[in-house]
Design a protein around this motif. Structure first.
Motif, PDB file in Angstrom:
ATOM      1  N   ALA A  38       0.830  -1.203   0.000  1.00  0.00           N
ATOM      2  CA  ALA A  38       0.000   0.000   0.000  1.00  0.00           C
ATOM      3  C   ALA A  38       0.870   1.261   0.000  1.00  0.00           C
ATOM      4  N   GLU A  39       1.991   1.224   0.762  1.00  0.00           N
ATOM      5  CA  GLU A  39       2.881   2.404   0.837  1.00  0.00           C
ATOM      6  C   GLU A  39       3.483   2.744  -0.520  1.00  0.00           C
ATOM      7  N   VAL A  40       3.847   1.702  -1.288  1.00  0.00           N
ATOM      8  CA  VAL A  40       4.468   1.974  -2.574  1.00  0.00           C
ATOM      9  C   VAL A  40       3.434   2.009  -3.692  1.00  0.00           C
ATOM     10  N   GLY A  41       2.162   2.067  -3.307  1.00  0.00           N
ATOM     11  CA  GLY A  41       1.105   2.267  -4.289  1.00  0.00           C
ATOM     12  C   GLY A  41       0.823   1.064  -5.161  1.00  0.00           C
ATOM     13  N   ARG A  42       0.909  -0.161  -4.591  1.00  0.00           N
ATOM     14  CA  ARG A  42       0.600  -1.343  -5.389  1.00  0.00           C
ATOM     15  C   ARG A  42      -0.714  -1.935  -4.906  1.00  0.00           C
ATOM     16  N   ALA A  43      -1.612  -2.185  -5.822  1.00  0.00           N
ATOM     17  CA  ALA A  43      -2.814  -2.931  -5.487  1.00  0.00           C
ATOM     18  C   ALA A  43      -2.801  -4.187  -6.343  1.00  0.00           C
ATOM     19  N   GLY A  44      -3.496  -5.230  -5.905  1.00  0.00           N
ATOM     20  CA  GLY A  44      -3.499  -6.486  -6.645  1.00  0.00           C
ATOM     21  C   GLY A  44      -2.128  -7.130  -6.623  1.00  0.00           C
ATOM     22  N   GLY A  45      -1.878  -8.037  -7.550  1.00  0.00           N
ATOM     23  CA  GLY A  45      -0.598  -8.732  -7.583  1.00  0.00           C
ATOM     24  C   GLY A  45       0.255  -8.220  -8.716  1.00  0.00           C
ATOM     25  N   GLY A  46       1.590  -8.232  -8.516  1.00  0.00           N
ATOM     26  CA  GLY A  46       2.504  -7.815  -9.579  1.00  0.00           C
ATOM     27  C   GLY A  46       3.904  -7.751  -9.054  1.00  0.00           C
ATOM     28  N   PRO A  47       4.888  -7.599  -9.956  1.00  0.00           N
ATOM     29  CA  PRO A  47       6.263  -7.550  -9.497  1.00  0.00           C
ATOM     30  C   PRO A  47       6.580  -6.232  -8.795  1.00  0.00           C
ATOM     31  N   LEU A  48       7.337  -6.334  -7.707  1.00  0.00           N
ATOM     32  CA  LEU A  48       7.800  -5.153  -6.968  1.00  0.00           C
ATOM     33  C   LEU A  48       9.302  -5.064  -7.205  1.00  0.00           C
ATOM     34  N   PRO A  49       9.785  -3.978  -7.834  1.00  0.00           N
ATOM     35  CA  PRO A  49      11.228  -3.888  -8.058  1.00  0.00           C
ATOM     36  C   PRO A  49      11.977  -4.000  -6.729  1.00  0.00           C
ATOM     37  N   LEU A  50      13.092  -4.738  -6.770  1.00  0.00           N
ATOM     38  CA  LEU A  50      13.885  -4.941  -5.559  1.00  0.00           C
ATOM     39  C   LEU A  50      14.304  -3.601  -4.940  1.00  0.00           C
ATOM     40  N   GLU A  51      14.586  -2.613  -5.798  1.00  0.00           N
ATOM     41  CA  GLU A  51      14.959  -1.276  -5.309  1.00  0.00           C
ATOM     42  C   GLU A  51      13.898  -0.716  -4.369  1.00  0.00           C
ATOM     43  N   LEU A  52      12.626  -0.874  -4.755  1.00  0.00           N
ATOM     44  CA  LEU A  52      11.546  -0.306  -3.943  1.00  0.00           C
ATOM     45  C   LEU A  52      11.397  -1.067  -2.634  1.00  0.00           C
ATOM     46  N   LEU A  53      11.587  -2.394  -2.682  1.00  0.00           N
ATOM     47  CA  LEU A  53      11.503  -3.183  -1.456  1.00  0.00           C
ATOM     48  C   LEU A  53      12.589  -2.741  -0.487  1.00  0.00           C
ATOM     49  N   VAL A  54      13.802  -2.569  -1.001  1.00  0.00           N
ATOM     50  CA  VAL A  54      14.928  -2.200  -0.148  1.00  0.00           C
ATOM     51  C   VAL A  54      14.714  -0.811   0.447  1.00  0.00           C
ATOM     52  N   THR A  55      14.226   0.130  -0.345  1.00  0.00           N
ATOM     53  CA  THR A  55      14.023   1.482   0.201  1.00  0.00           C
ATOM     54  C   THR A  55      12.847   1.523   1.170  1.00  0.00           C
ATOM     55  N   ALA A  56      11.865   0.628   1.016  1.00  0.00           N
ATOM     56  CA  ALA A  56      10.726   0.625   1.949  1.00  0.00           C
ATOM     57  C   ALA A  56      11.143   0.065   3.311  1.00  0.00           C
ATOM     58  N   ALA A  57      12.201  -0.746   3.351  1.00  0.00           N
ATOM     59  CA  ALA A  57      12.740  -1.315   4.600  1.00  0.00           C
ATOM     60  C   ALA A  57      11.655  -1.827   5.546  1.00  0.00           C
ATOM     61  N   PRO A  58      10.967  -2.913   5.178  1.00  0.00           N
ATOM     62  CA  PRO A  58       9.903  -3.461   6.040  1.00  0.00           C
ATOM     63  C   PRO A  58      10.470  -4.166   7.279  1.00  0.00           C
ATOM     64  N   ASP A  59       9.574  -4.418   8.272  1.00  0.00           N
ATOM     65  CA  ASP A  59       9.993  -5.124   9.489  1.00  0.00           C
ATOM     66  C   ASP A  59      10.026  -6.635   9.274  1.00  0.00           C
ATOM     67  N   LEU A  60       9.339  -7.087   8.214  1.00  0.00           N
ATOM     68  CA  LEU A  60       9.182  -8.524   8.004  1.00  0.00           C
ATOM     69  C   LEU A  60       9.082  -8.747   6.502  1.00  0.00           C
ATOM     70  N   VAL A  61       9.895  -9.675   5.966  1.00  0.00           N
ATOM     71  CA  VAL A  61       9.754 -10.039   4.556  1.00  0.00           C
ATOM     72  C   VAL A  61       9.293 -11.486   4.498  1.00  0.00           C
ATOM     73  N   ILE A  62       8.110 -11.683   3.931  1.00  0.00           N
ATOM     74  CA  ILE A  62       7.547 -13.034   3.849  1.00  0.00           C
ATOM     75  C   ILE A  62       7.772 -13.533   2.431  1.00  0.00           C
ATOM     76  N   THR A  63       8.615 -14.564   2.280  1.00  0.00           N
ATOM     77  CA  THR A  63       8.954 -15.048   0.935  1.00  0.00           C
ATOM     78  C   THR A  63       8.182 -16.319   0.624  1.00  0.00           C
ATOM     79  N   GLY A  64       8.249 -16.732  -0.638  1.00  0.00           N
ATOM     80  CA  GLY A  64       7.585 -17.964  -1.046  1.00  0.00           C
ATOM     81  C   GLY A  64       8.470 -19.160  -0.756  1.00  0.00           C
ATOM     82  N   ALA A  65       7.867 -20.346  -0.626  1.00  0.00           N
ATOM     83  CA  ALA A  65       8.645 -21.569  -0.410  1.00  0.00           C
ATOM     84  C   ALA A  65       9.414 -21.894  -1.689  1.00  0.00           C
TER      85      ALA A  65
END
Lengths: 284, 328
Positions: free
Chosen positions: A199-226
């Motif tokens: 929501a912070e980076v303005g994404r709704a629904g599903g789609g790729p999130l550039p790694l750059e944006l993930l790193v700059t958002a610095a979340p408290d928890l990253v939940i990855t796929g198996a």
């Protein structure tokens, strides 16, 4: 005249046969006796609700613990790969499919005169009771469905938390795929009291999130796929040094699993596990 | 323009595109923040973005582009055929096959350098087959036909290996291996590609005198003291090493080795030796520019580099075929 008379006699025989056929089919439509499911999510709804012997086969995906919440149960049924020929040979009177199931296979089964019912992927927790109710009706198991719905709603009410100031979490799986508002995963996060950074980076629904944006958002928890065996670039992204550096500071590394994928009561397990993680993060 | 001035101009172009590549990205950092993060490590997240995401991508763009430009120029000089290009004659797709085999058999997991080495092996086999078929004079038709067959075979085998993989994402990556991309490549990939790339360059660049002499014909070159057999082996290994290393980390990006020498040939006075360093710089500039373009055109979609290079390169290729036909 004689020709005409013979024709009309034949017509009458045909009409009688048709009427008989319809009558004979009547009890079958009341509750299907041979149900084949070709979709991961209808598999699980059917396994939860079907009567003994009513479900004939489930899709091969349901045996995979990375995708399915009921892999052990699924191995009790013969697995199918959803191709029209193999499904037809199982002589089903009802086929359960997803709206994203191969359309060619669904169309072929319908051409062969088999009833196919399609379920859309769940997009919210509120879909769970609706799907249970619909599947219960299709299988003639309304009573069991009613019981599961009541259990699910009670369980959800007991677990649900307000997400206003919970930890900030990111969903990040192969190919940098993330899911935001309007998806089941997003609903699971908020029910567990976590805020989705999509929501912070303005994404709704599903789609790729550039790694750059993930790193700059610095979340408290990253939940990855198996992860799957074998190699793929899609998953190699999860080993990227920038992501590793971000994760190095994060104490918990949860993975999504079968409980997350489908709109079934199993999502409660995903919510409970996430809530526990949230508590562990908040604890000083 | 003198040769020295041309190399300076190309060098400056590469530097400018390298800087642009560092400054463009979805995180939307300002140029001053970007530089502060890159050089001084200021701002934790920004430093990660600059040092671990954008810097390796820009370095790989320059490395792989230079390898492709250099290999194209060297192959064209040796075969005296302007259509020779690693992508078109199947060298890149054979390298991709080697890389995919290394990844899917788990070889690359056990020993990291197996990835570029297997790609080198794939490229080496392809170059040897091509030179064996086309002969030292490199008849245009034989070369291109053999290249088409090799590309098709290597592409099909790559698809087969990826389809047989237990990983459900692998099959979707056929397009990466055939079109190439630098998205989200990291320093891991730079370190994987760098050694073989440098070895390849070191083998090809000293061939300047030999390639110049070859323009006079083989006998004249031999009379001038060029050892043709040795030139041939050095060229083959050099091209296989740097193309293999590039493909192993960035996939098969076509047409760079065709476009760049073609554009630069008139500027170096049609001397194949001089074309080598110029094409290396030109290739780096072209690939950096293409990689900037894919990020600007559809930033969300991970457009493949080979799409852009083919859109520019394929019409040029047709033009060259037309000219070759007219000359016959």
């Amino acid at each position: 005249m004689s020709v005409f008379g013979r024709t009309s006699r034949r017509m009458r025989a045909l009409a009688a046969a048709l009427a008989f056929g319809l009558c004979a089919a009547q009890p079958a439509t009341a509750a299907p006796q041979r149900v084949v499911s070709v979709n991961l999510c209808t598999d699980q709804l059917a396994m939860l609700l079907a009567d003994e012997g009513q479900l004939v086969s489930v899709s091969f995906l349901s045996g995979d613990p990375r995708l399915s919440a009921m892999p052990a149960r699924a191995r009790d049924y013969p697995a199918n790969r959803g191709q029209a020929e193999e499904v037809f040979l199982m002589r089903p009177d009802l086929v359960l499919a997803g709206t994203y199931t191969a359309q060619a296979s669904v169309a072929m089964l319908r051409r062969l005169g088999i009833e196919v019912v399609e379920f859309a992927p769940a997009r919210a927790l509120s879909d769970v009771p609706a799907y249970l109710e619909r599947m219960g009706r299709l299988l003639g198991r309304e009573e069991k469905a009613g019981r599961l719905i009541a259990e699910f709603e009670a369980g959800l009410a007991a677990l649900r938390r307000a997400p206003e100031d919970g930890p900030r979490a990111a969903l990040y799986s192969a190919n940098g795929y993330t899911t935001g508002q309007g998806t089941l995963s997003d609903d699971i996060l908020s029910a567990a009291g976590l805020r989705n950074i999509a929501a912070e980076v303005g994404r709704a629904g599903g789609g790729p999130l550039p790694l750059e944006l993930l790193v700059t958002a610095a979340p408290d928890l990253v939940i990855t796929g198996a992860r799957y065996p074998g190699a793929s670039r899609a998953e190699a992204l999860l080993d990227h040094p920038a992501l590793a550096a971000l994760m190095a500071d994060l104490p918990l590394r949860p993975e999504t699993g079968g409980d997350w994928v489908c709109g079934t009561p199993h999502v409660l397990k995903a919510i409970a596990a996430l809530s526990a993680l949230g508590d562990a993060l908040e604890a000083p | 323009m003198s040769f020295r001035a041309l190399l300076w101009a190309l060098g400056l172009l590469v530097a400018a595109l390298f800087a642009a590549s560092l400054l463009i990205g979805p995180a939307g950092l300002s140029p001053s923040d970007s530089l502060a993060a890159l050089i001084a490590g200021r701002g934790e997240a920004a430093a990660l973005v600059m040092r671990e995401i954008r810097l390796p991508r820009a370095i790989l763009g320059a490395l792989v582009g230079a390898s492709l430009g250099l290999s194209g120029a060297a192959l064209q000089g040796y075969l005296r055929n302007p259509l020779a290009e690693p992508g078109l004659i199947g060298v890149s797709s054979s390298a991709a096959l080697g890389a995919v085999i290394a990844l899917q058999t788990g070889l690359a997991g056990a020993f990291a350098l197996a990835l570029p080495l297997m790609a080198l092996a794939g490229a080496l086999i392809a170059v040897l087959i091509l030179l064996g078929l086309a002969g030292p004079r490199g008849g245009a038709l034989t070369l291109i036909l053999a290249g088409i067959a090799l590309s098709a075979l290597a592409g099909a085998l790559t698809s087969l290996v990826l389809n047989l993989s237990p990983n459900p994402y692998a099959a979707a990556e056929i397009v990466f291996w055939m079109m190439g991309s630098l998205t989200d490549r990291s320093f891991t990939h730079v370190w994987l590609a760098l050694p073989l790339t440098l070895i390849g360059w070191a083998l090809i660049l000293p061939l300047v005198r030999g390639l110049d002499a070859l323009t006079l014909g083989e006998d004249a070159a031999a009379a001038l003291g060029v050892r043709l057999a040795r030139l041939r082996v050095t060229l083959v290994v050099g091209v296989a090493a740097c193309v293999g290393a590039g493909v192993a980390v960035a996939g098969a990006i076509g047409f760079v080795g065709l476009i760049v020498p073609h554009l630069l040939r008139p500027l170096v006075g049609a001397r194949p030796g001089r074309l080598l360093p110029a094409s290396a710089l030109g290739g780096a500039a072209l690939l950096l520019a293409a990689d900037i373009a894919v990020r600007l055109i559809v930033p969300e979609r991970d457009l493949k580099l080979g799409v852009l290079t083919a859109i520019v390169g394929a019409p040029l290729f047709l033009h060259l075929i037309y000219k070759t036909r007219a000359a016959q």
